[in-house]
Write a protein that holds these residues in place. Structure first.
Motif, PDB file in Angstrom:
ATOM      1  N   ASP A  10      29.162  32.813 -15.678  1.00  0.00           N
ATOM      2  CA  ASP A  10      30.299  33.088 -16.412  1.00  0.00           C
ATOM      3  C   ASP A  10      30.364  31.660 -17.369  1.00  0.00           C
ATOM      4  O   ASP A  10      31.009  31.999 -18.254  1.00  0.00           O
ATOM      5  N   ALA A  11      30.044  30.768 -16.785  1.00  0.00           N
ATOM      6  CA  ALA A  11      30.260  29.439 -17.629  1.00  0.00           C
ATOM      7  C   ALA A  11      29.232  29.230 -18.600  1.00  0.00           C
ATOM      8  O   ALA A  11      29.082  28.311 -19.287  1.00  0.00           O
ATOM      9  N   GLY A  12      28.244  30.284 -19.009  1.00  0.00           N
ATOM     10  CA  GLY A  12      27.030  30.479 -19.765  1.00  0.00           C
ATOM     11  C   GLY A  12      26.089  29.914 -19.633  1.00  0.00           C
ATOM     12  O   GLY A  12      24.872  29.688 -20.260  1.00  0.00           O
ATOM     13  N   VAL A  13      25.831  29.527 -18.050  1.00  0.00           N
ATOM     14  CA  VAL A  13      24.365  29.151 -17.788  1.00  0.00           C
ATOM     15  C   VAL A  13      23.471  30.204 -17.287  1.00  0.00           C
ATOM     16  O   VAL A  13      24.143  31.064 -16.400  1.00  0.00           O
ATOM     17  N   SER A  14      22.419  30.286 -17.852  1.00  0.00           N
ATOM     18  CA  SER A  14      21.448  31.631 -17.387  1.00  0.00           C
ATOM     19  C   SER A  14      20.689  31.036 -16.152  1.00  0.00           C
ATOM     20  O   SER A  14      19.988  30.050 -16.147  1.00  0.00           O
ATOM     21  N   ARG A 262      16.578  27.335 -26.460  1.00  0.00           N
ATOM     22  CA  ARG A 262      17.429  27.072 -25.487  1.00  0.00           C
ATOM     23  C   ARG A 262      17.200  25.898 -24.678  1.00  0.00           C
ATOM     24  O   ARG A 262      15.869  25.778 -24.051  1.00  0.00           O
ATOM     25  N   SER A 287      27.524  25.857 -21.709  1.00  0.00           N
ATOM     26  CA  SER A 287      27.044  27.110 -21.996  1.00  0.00           C
ATOM     27  C   SER A 287      25.952  27.062 -22.879  1.00  0.00           C
ATOM     28  O   SER A 287      25.650  26.163 -23.688  1.00  0.00           O
ATOM     29  N   GLY A 288      25.216  27.964 -22.854  1.00  0.00           N
ATOM     30  CA  GLY A 288      23.937  28.127 -23.636  1.00  0.00           C
ATOM     31  C   GLY A 288      22.667  27.776 -23.211  1.00  0.00           C
ATOM     32  O   GLY A 288      21.730  27.367 -23.960  1.00  0.00           O
ATOM     33  N   THR A 289      22.540  27.186 -21.784  1.00  0.00           N
ATOM     34  CA  THR A 289      21.470  26.690 -21.354  1.00  0.00           C
ATOM     35  C   THR A 289      21.045  27.590 -20.377  1.00  0.00           C
ATOM     36  O   THR A 289      21.448  28.480 -19.741  1.00  0.00           O
ATOM     37  N   ASP A 310      32.471  22.492 -18.574  1.00  0.00           N
ATOM     38  CA  ASP A 310      31.156  21.743 -19.185  1.00  0.00           C
ATOM     39  C   ASP A 310      31.134  20.274 -18.507  1.00  0.00           C
ATOM     40  O   ASP A 310      31.928  19.432 -18.798  1.00  0.00           O
TER      41      ASP A 310
END
Length: 364
Positions: A10-14, A262, A287-289, A310
């Motif tokens: 949910d924090a944007g980490v895949s 990414r 986020s986005g990593t 973050d």
């Protein structure tokens, strides 16, 4: 569903799993990890395949069939590994369908080609064609010889996971290689939106090498810096990424439909037992990593990992100050990154030879 891993996602980490085996695929374990542990990608390497093949009987029938066809060891490795990656891509297809950038499975070019541009390009094309899935990624090392291969692969519409990146300086050349490939792909009339890439920035090995040097220096100032370099290095890399995506060059490609390459945090299993086993996850949340984890690290985070928001954006100056301190106490950072890349390529090749020996053993 693991609440802690979900919070990380949910924090944007895949969350990608750094492991694959036929057993994981056929028992439904991989599908379970996707459903229950927020796993949205898989990375592999020859060491992972060697372990999977030596541990399991699930490869025996295919090996026997290939031997009957007269396949040599290289052909057997190619067929076994591409079969696993193809099937893993199918398991993750629903994730890929619902995401602009996840649901990916990576497979590595032959490591013995790490210093051979043309050989790497040929290997990338062969793997891409054999796996034949849009959600595959071909891993190409960020060696000097690998850089033009990255550009060439992207130019042909092959999605790439760039691996073995240790320094921000080399990372910048990787991003340039990606943009050059996209520009050529655009000139070739390809749909840029279909091309995917991640840049795998190695983390834990940086602390291992620098800590060893700090221990050798032995001063209080040096010892106080242990365990801090790897995260600082990754934060500097992320700042370089932000610079590139703010550039006019990238904006023109984005307008044409290109996807960001990414940053992917790799080698995130902690080597030093004195450090938190979730250090390279918790301290690299942004986020986005992507964070690709061994299962042990993933389970540790599921059990007691913390998401503190973050931890990367806006911290480049602080990271640069730490690097200045490392230089001041006597750490030769240029040499550190040279050693890490040299060792990385050597390990890369050694793992391939281990895989060859493992498969030869299976072939009898």
């Amino acid at each position: 569903m693991s609440d802690r891993l979900k919070a990380l996602a949910d924090a944007g980490v895949s969350i990608w799993l750094d492991d694959l085996s036929r057993e994981r695929i056929e028992t439904g374990n991989l599908a379970d990890l996707v459903a229950e542990k927020s796993v949205v990608g898989v990375t592999t390497n020859p060491t992972i395949f060697a372990s999977a093949i030596s541990d399991g009987e699930r490869y025996d029938e295919q090996v026997r069939s290939l031997i009957k066809e007269g396949a040599d060891v290289d052909k057997v490795i190619f067929e076994l590994t591409t079969e696993d990656v193809r099937n893993a891509c199918d398991v993750l297809a629903t994730v890929a369908d619902g995401s602009s950038s996840d649901g990916r499975v990576s497979i590595e070019v032959e490591p013995i080609l790490a210093n051979d541009t043309d050989g790497t390009i040929a290997s990338a094309k062969a793997l891409w064609s054999a796996v034949d899935r849009p959600n595959a990624l071909i891993k190409i090392p960020a060696t000097l010889e690998g850089l033009p291969a990255i550009t060439a692969a992207i130019a042909e519409g092959i999605s790439v996971n760039v691996t073995l990146i240790f320094s921000t300086e080399r990372y910048r050349t990787v991003m340039h290689a990606y943009l050059s490939g996209l520009e050529q792909a655009k000139d070739n009339g390809l749909d840029l939106a279909q091309i995917q890439s991640v840049a795998s920035f190695f983390v834990s090995r940086v602390d291992t090498e620098i800590d060893k040097r700090l221990d050798a220096i032995g001063s209080d100032e040096a010892l106080a810096l242990r365990g801090k370099a790897a995260v600082a290095n990754a934060r500097l890399a992320y700042a370089a990424f932000e610079e590139v995506i703010a550039s006019d060059r990238w904006q023109a490609l984005a307008a044409a439909g290109a996807k960001q390459q990414r940053p992917l945090w790799a080698s995130t299993g902690v080597k030093n037992p004195d450090y938190s086993d979730t250090l390279y996850v918790t301290d690299l949340v942004v986020s986005g990593t992507v964070n690709t984890m061994p299962e042990k690290t993933m389970e540790a985070f599921a059990d007691h990992g913390e998401v503190k928001g973050d931890q990367v954006s806006g911290r480049a100056q602080e990271a640069k100050a730490l690097f200045d301190q490392l230089s001041e106490v006597g750490v030769d950072l240029d040499d550190v990154f040279l050693v890490l890349e040299t060792e990385g390529v050597d390990k890369f090749k050694k793992s391939w030879l281990e895989l060859v020996e493992t498969v030869k053993g299976q072939m009898g």
